[in-house]
Structure formats: C-alpha cells, structure tokens
Design an enzyme around this catalytic site. Structure first.
Site, mmCIF file in Angstrom:
data_model
loop_
_atom_site.group_PDB
_atom_site.id
_atom_site.type_symbol
_atom_site.label_atom_id
_atom_site.label_comp_id
_atom_site.label_asym_id
_atom_site.label_seq_id
_atom_site.Cartn_x
_atom_site.Cartn_y
_atom_site.Cartn_z
ATOM 1 N N ASP A 141 -10.766 -1.253 -42.248
ATOM 2 C CA ASP A 141 -10.009 -0.923 -40.961
ATOM 3 C C ASP A 141 -10.730 0.740 -40.359
ATOM 4 O OD1 ASP A 141 -6.935 -0.583 -38.904
ATOM 5 O OD2 ASP A 141 -8.910 -1.148 -38.178
ATOM 6 N N LYS A 144 -16.570 1.468 -38.351
ATOM 7 C CA LYS A 144 -17.271 -0.092 -38.566
ATOM 8 C C LYS A 144 -18.502 0.087 -39.315
ATOM 9 C CE LYS A 144 -13.364 -0.268 -36.641
ATOM 10 N NZ LYS A 144 -12.106 -0.353 -37.706
ATOM 11 N N ASP A 169 -10.648 -5.819 -40.144
ATOM 12 C CA ASP A 169 -10.351 -5.817 -38.488
ATOM 13 C C ASP A 169 -11.509 -5.625 -37.616
ATOM 14 O OD1 ASP A 169 -8.221 -3.431 -36.710
ATOM 15 O OD2 ASP A 169 -8.552 -5.774 -36.506
ATOM 16 N N ASN A 170 -11.467 -5.915 -36.574
ATOM 17 C CA ASN A 170 -12.465 -5.319 -35.456
ATOM 18 C C ASN A 170 -13.744 -5.900 -35.840
ATOM 19 O OD1 ASN A 170 -10.797 -2.521 -36.219
ATOM 20 N ND2 ASN A 170 -10.414 -3.266 -34.161
ATOM 21 N N GLU A 199 -6.001 -4.874 -30.301
ATOM 22 C CA GLU A 199 -4.496 -4.633 -30.252
ATOM 23 C C GLU A 199 -4.160 -4.254 -28.788
ATOM 24 O OE1 GLU A 199 -6.772 -3.491 -32.506
ATOM 25 O OE2 GLU A 199 -6.983 -1.452 -32.419
HETATM 26 C C1 LIG Z 1 -12.300 7.948 -35.185
HETATM 27 N N1 LIG Z 1 -11.875 7.005 -36.039
HETATM 28 C C2 LIG Z 1 -11.043 7.151 -37.371
HETATM 29 N N2 LIG Z 1 -10.901 5.931 -37.769
HETATM 30 C C3 LIG Z 1 -11.592 5.031 -37.027
HETATM 31 C C4 LIG Z 1 -11.728 3.501 -37.440
HETATM 32 N N3 LIG Z 1 -11.092 2.541 -36.435
HETATM 33 C C5 LIG Z 1 -12.013 2.335 -35.133
HETATM 34 O O1 LIG Z 1 -12.835 2.889 -35.094
HETATM 35 C C6 LIG Z 1 -11.106 1.398 -34.350
HETATM 36 C C7 LIG Z 1 -11.590 1.424 -32.817
HETATM 37 C C8 LIG Z 1 -10.913 0.280 -31.975
HETATM 38 C C9 LIG Z 1 -11.579 0.527 -30.652
HETATM 39 C C10 LIG Z 1 -11.830 1.630 -29.989
HETATM 40 C C11 LIG Z 1 -12.166 1.569 -28.598
HETATM 41 C C12 LIG Z 1 -12.189 0.663 -27.954
HETATM 42 F F1 LIG Z 1 -12.550 0.511 -26.640
HETATM 43 C C13 LIG Z 1 -12.098 -0.735 -28.654
HETATM 44 C C14 LIG Z 1 -11.896 -0.794 -30.078
HETATM 45 C C15 LIG Z 1 -10.131 -0.462 -32.610
HETATM 46 C C16 LIG Z 1 -9.828 -0.470 -33.771
HETATM 47 O O2 LIG Z 1 -8.721 -1.441 -34.418
HETATM 48 C C17 LIG Z 1 -10.306 0.403 -34.898
HETATM 49 O O3 LIG Z 1 -9.950 0.254 -36.092
HETATM 50 C C18 LIG Z 1 -12.102 5.682 -35.931
HETATM 51 MG MG LIG Z 2 -8.446 -1.527 -36.489
#
Ligand SMILES: Cn1cnc(CNC(=O)c2cc(-c3ccc(F)cc3)cc(O)c2O)c1
Ligand SMILES: [Mg+2]
Length: 215
Positions: A141, A144, A169-170, A199
């Site tokens: 998670d 990506k 996830d994602n 989410e």
């Molecule tokens: C900065 N950073 C530190 N850790 C991470 C890793 N997680 C993600 O990037 C992550 C992003 C999104 C998401 C963001 C914007 C959007 F428009 C749609 C979805 C959803 C998630 O569930 C995620 O896990 C990013």
């Molecule tokens: Mg996620």
C-alpha cells in the site's frame, strides 16, 4: 492550515475512539475521512476484504509496505493471534510519528513493529534484523511504482515462499499496471482481483490477491 491531515486524523481518534479498542479507532478514522476530510486509508469497504484475507491466511508474520496513519496496521493487528506480528514500513517520518500514536491508542503496539525508512533499503535486512524466515502475508500500500521492484526484491531475498499471499491495494486507482501484469502473467503466482471502490468514494478500485506457488 497549521496542522497536517495526519495530525487531524490522530485528533479525531483521540476525541472519538476508546483507548485499547481497535474497532473504535477504525470507526473514528473512517467517520472522519468520510464526513470531514478524505485520506488515503484503505477504508472500510476494501478494509473488509483485507480482514477476510487476514482471517483466511491467519498469518504469523505480516509485512505491510506503507503505514500512513496506521489504519490498515490496526485492521491487520487486531485480527492476529498472540505471538503473531505485523512489521510495517513507512518512509515518511511525519506519517510514522502519527501512526505510532494511532497504534498505541488502539492498544496493539505489542503486535506491531513500525520501521521508518525506504522499503528497498530495509527488505534485504529483514531476515537478519527481525529473524523473519518468510512472510505469510504482504500488504502492499506504499508508492505504487515500488510494488513491482519490491516484490522482486522480496523474492530475491527469499522472503516470499510457497503459500505466501501478496495483497495489493489501489491496483486500479491510482493503479499499478506493471505489478498487475507481472503477478497475473507469472506462472509462479495465482492471482485474483477483488473489485471494490476507492476509499470513501464511488470510483472503482480493488485489491489483487496473489498466492506464490513456489519455484
Ligand atoms: C505520499 N505517499 C505516501 N504513501 C503513499 C502511498 N499511497 C498512495 O499513494 C495512495 C494514493 C491514493 C490516491 C490518491 C489520490 C487519488 F486521487 C486517488 C487515490 C489512494 C491510496 O489508497 C493510496 O495508498 C503516497
Ligand atoms: Mg492505498
């Protein structure tokens, strides 16, 4: 704004959740993120799928890549029997600091090892530093674009063995196309997609569960 979003999430936990009650921590975060501010926790819908996979695998050692505020760490740890634990890696020190407090509030600190640093730097040291043989479950998670390289690194380090379950996830939103292509086409994985939603939204997203079949 003076405080960060993770700080506001922690405040919502401290206001609404009961110390030592993991479910109340989960409920408080979901309520805050659905009604006040969206945040990138796995959430309640995909979280229920995560719960079912944890219960099915009944893992002794879990690796979580990407802690954020500790929401999924709490979801996983609350289902683990005594003696089982989750090692969770977080690159961002501010997120890690909040997650420690969220995990403590839930009363699950004895089942969690939170490690601050880059997954790529820490994975090669897992066996030596934590005495881990192989992981029973890996929850991906984090960034990506790190899903695929870190999966290959886990394989190379012998931390993925026959029966290890990867849950990502994602895989649709934001998406992890190279990872999906790899686990779906590799003869060494049996993969299945659990369709869900991003989410707290109506957008499509989902979890990919991949079981390592051995070499
Ligand atoms: C900065 N950073 C530190 N850790 C991470 C890793 N997680 C993600 O990037 C992550 C992003 C999104 C998401 C963001 C914007 C959007 F428009 C749609 C979805 C959803 C998630 O569930 C995620 O896990 C990013
Ligand atoms: Mg996620």
């Amino acid at each position: 704004t003076r405080t960060s979003r993770p700080q506001r999430i922690l405040k919502a936990v401290q206001r609404k959740a009961t110390v030592g009650d993991p479910q109340s921590v989960i409920t408080a975060i979901d309520h805050f993120c659905r009604h006040r501010e969206w945040a990138m926790n796995v959430g309640d819908e995909k979280g229920s799928i995560l719960d079912s996979v944890v219960n099915e695998v009944s893992p002794v050692t879990v690796l979580e890549l990407g802690t954020y505020c500790g929401y999924s760490t709490v979801r996983i740890a609350r289902l683990l029997p005594p003696g089982a634990c989750v090692i969770t890696l977080e690159f961002n020190p501010d997120y890690a600091a909040i997650a420690r407090q969220v995990i403590k509030w839930s009363g699950l600190e004895d089942k969690v090892q939170l490690v601050e640093g880059a997954s790529g730097d820490w994975i090669p040291w897992m066996k030596e530093h934590f005495g881990v043989q192989a992981f029973d479950l890996v929850f991906l998670d984090h960034w990506k674009e790190r899903y695929l390289p870190d999966t290959k690194l886990l394989e190379e380090c012998g931390l993925i063995q026959k029966g290890t379950v990867l849950l990502a996830d994602n895989v649709i939103c934001p998406g992890t196309p190279d990872y999906l292509e790899y686990v779906r086409n590799s003869p060494h994985y049996n993969s299945q997609y659990y369709r869900s939603h991003l989410e707290y939204t109506k957008a499509e997203d989902g979890l990919e569960k991949s079981v390592f079949l051995g070499y």
